[in-house]
Design an enzyme around this catalytic site. Structure first.
Site, mmCIF file in Angstrom:
data_model
loop_
_atom_site.group_PDB
_atom_site.id
_atom_site.type_symbol
_atom_site.label_atom_id
_atom_site.label_comp_id
_atom_site.label_asym_id
_atom_site.label_seq_id
_atom_site.Cartn_x
_atom_site.Cartn_y
_atom_site.Cartn_z
ATOM 1 N N LYS A 69 0.860 -1.185 0.000
ATOM 2 C CA LYS A 69 0.000 0.000 0.000
ATOM 3 C C LYS A 69 0.890 1.226 0.000
ATOM 4 O O LYS A 69 1.971 1.216 0.587
ATOM 5 C CB LYS A 69 -0.859 0.029 1.264
ATOM 6 C CG LYS A 69 -2.086 0.877 1.146
ATOM 7 C CD LYS A 69 -3.233 0.058 0.565
ATOM 8 C CE LYS A 69 -4.535 0.773 0.563
ATOM 9 N NZ LYS A 69 -5.640 -0.140 0.262
ATOM 10 N N GLY A 96 -18.929 7.306 -0.803
ATOM 11 C CA GLY A 96 -17.886 7.620 -1.783
ATOM 12 C C GLY A 96 -17.871 6.547 -2.855
ATOM 13 O O GLY A 96 -18.902 5.943 -3.163
HETATM 14 N N1 PHE Z 1 -8.283 0.393 -3.051
HETATM 15 C C1 PHE Z 1 -8.102 -0.961 -3.509
HETATM 16 C C2 PHE Z 1 -8.162 -1.895 -2.296
HETATM 17 O O1 PHE Z 1 -7.992 -1.474 -1.147
HETATM 18 C C3 PHE Z 1 -6.771 -1.078 -4.181
HETATM 19 C C4 PHE Z 1 -6.715 -1.446 -5.644
HETATM 20 C C5 PHE Z 1 -7.629 -1.018 -6.582
HETATM 21 C C6 PHE Z 1 -5.692 -2.251 -6.070
HETATM 22 C C7 PHE Z 1 -7.533 -1.395 -7.901
HETATM 23 C C8 PHE Z 1 -5.577 -2.658 -7.381
HETATM 24 C C9 PHE Z 1 -6.508 -2.228 -8.305
HETATM 25 O O2 PHE Z 1 -8.376 -3.062 -2.431
#
Ligand code: PHE
Length: 350
Positions: A78, A183
């Protein structure tokens, strides 16, 4: 800060201080056991760099478990872009381009997509320097678009499994569901719920969104002050993490918690608190994998949209049912059960 990193069980943290804007960038690589670390980019203000890094570390671990439960071939990571209080929005594009360059330098250690504070259009900008490691660009830029609708569809599937468990029937007809945050994920989720015949309530702090969903679309609005104490069948956190704490859990008047937000539990003891109160908890990462899975599947594994929907629904149905069953059999929290399933799959990885 030192203790924070020592206590973390992940692999690597990349730190960049972006001098022109004063933003801190932290990329936490929690695990590459099942595949390249993949996770969203969260861009927001934090009280301090320590709080930002601690969020990145926690969220990255969540991504590892998220992919491990359905054995999806990605690891957990992340990124947090902690912007300063006096951030000038005009500098955003350049910041995103520098960030993209950093991802490209990592050469495939980390893949990213949107998260709180970033959108598919931001991914388009990041990809200018960060391709091919950027997911979820807009369709006009060649990407699969926003991940919110697929996340919402997965959360909806999770809520059906929760109903099946609570009432012996997966139907949402007449069930009262309170969604916290409308959201990217919450807005599609409340549509699914309404279509399925649920009585939908929502809570939101953004005035513009409140007007849209309450006044134009006719959803029942719950102010932030009473969001935890409002009676409902299912409480669905779809905003920020850490909302389930000793204080909020004691106020809850719901039968279950099942939502799309990442890291909903404020601390490890909160899973037990929910269990003690007889509230069924669908672990966040078990049911919010839909967006990351669908988008990555379409963009990296060549899935069609139909295939992505099937995979998400199938994985969450199977994963959550397995977690509920294991928790019951072992007399442990659903969080502990999910963790056990994830760890088992991780230990099989190379
Ligand atoms: N925000 C998404 C999650 O927490 C992260 C993500 C989105 C990763 C799209 C890859 C592709 O799961």
């Amino acid at each position: 800060m030192e203790q924070l990193l020592k206590d973390w069980d992940g692999e690597t943290v990349v730190v960049r201080y972006d001098r022109p804007t004063g933003a801190w960038i932290f990329i936490a690589i929690h695990s590459t056991r099942l595949g390249p670390a993949t996770g969203g980019t969260r861009m927001m203000r934090y009280p301090s760099p320590e709080v930002a890094i601690s969020d990145a570390l926690k969220l990255a671990a969540g991504m590892t478990y998220k992919f491990a439960v359905p054995e999806f071939p990605r690891g957990g990571g992340k990124a947090v872009v902690a912007i300063p209080d006096d951030f000038d929005p005009q500098t955003r594009t350049d910041l995103l381009r520098r960030y993209g360059k950093l991802i490209q330098q990592l050469g495939g250690l980390f893949y990213t997509g949107p998260d709180v504070g970033t959108s598919s259009s931001d991914m388009d900008i990041i990809a200018q320097t960060g391709a091919p490691y950027i997911h979820s660009r807009t369709p006009s830029a060649g990407g699969a678009g926003s991940s919110g609708p697929a996340t919402a569809m997965g959360v909806f599937t999770g809520i059906q499994v929760v109903c099946e468990r609570l009432f012996g029937d997966p139907s949402l007809e007449g069930r009262r569901v309170l969604v916290q945050g409308v959201g990217g994920v919450g807005e599609s989720l409340i549509e699914h719920l309404r279509t399925a015949g649920a009585e939908v309530l929502f809570s939101e702090v953004d005035e513009q969104l409140v007007r849209r969903f309450r006044d134009e679309l006719g959803f029942q609005f719950v102010p932030a002050e009473t969001v935890y104490s409002t009676e409902c069948d299912i409480f669905s956190p779809c905003a920020l993490g850490g909302v389930l704490s000793g204080d909020t859990i004691s106020q809850l008047k719901c039968r279950a918690v099942a939502g799309g937000a990442n890291t909903q539990l404020a601390g490890p003891e909160d899973a037990e608190r929910l269990r003690t109160r007889g509230i069924l908890y669908a672990p966040d990462y078990v049911i919010n994998v839909g967006g990351a899975m669908a988008i990555t599947g379409i963009e990296a594994l060549g899935w069609s949209r139909g295939e992505a929907v099937r995979q998400v629904v199938h994985s969450i149905l199977g994963g959550l049912r397995q977690v509920f069953k294991l928790a019951e059999k072992e007399g442990i929290t659903t969080e502990a059960a999910a963790r056990r399933v994830a760890e088992e799959h991780l230990s099989k990885g190379s």
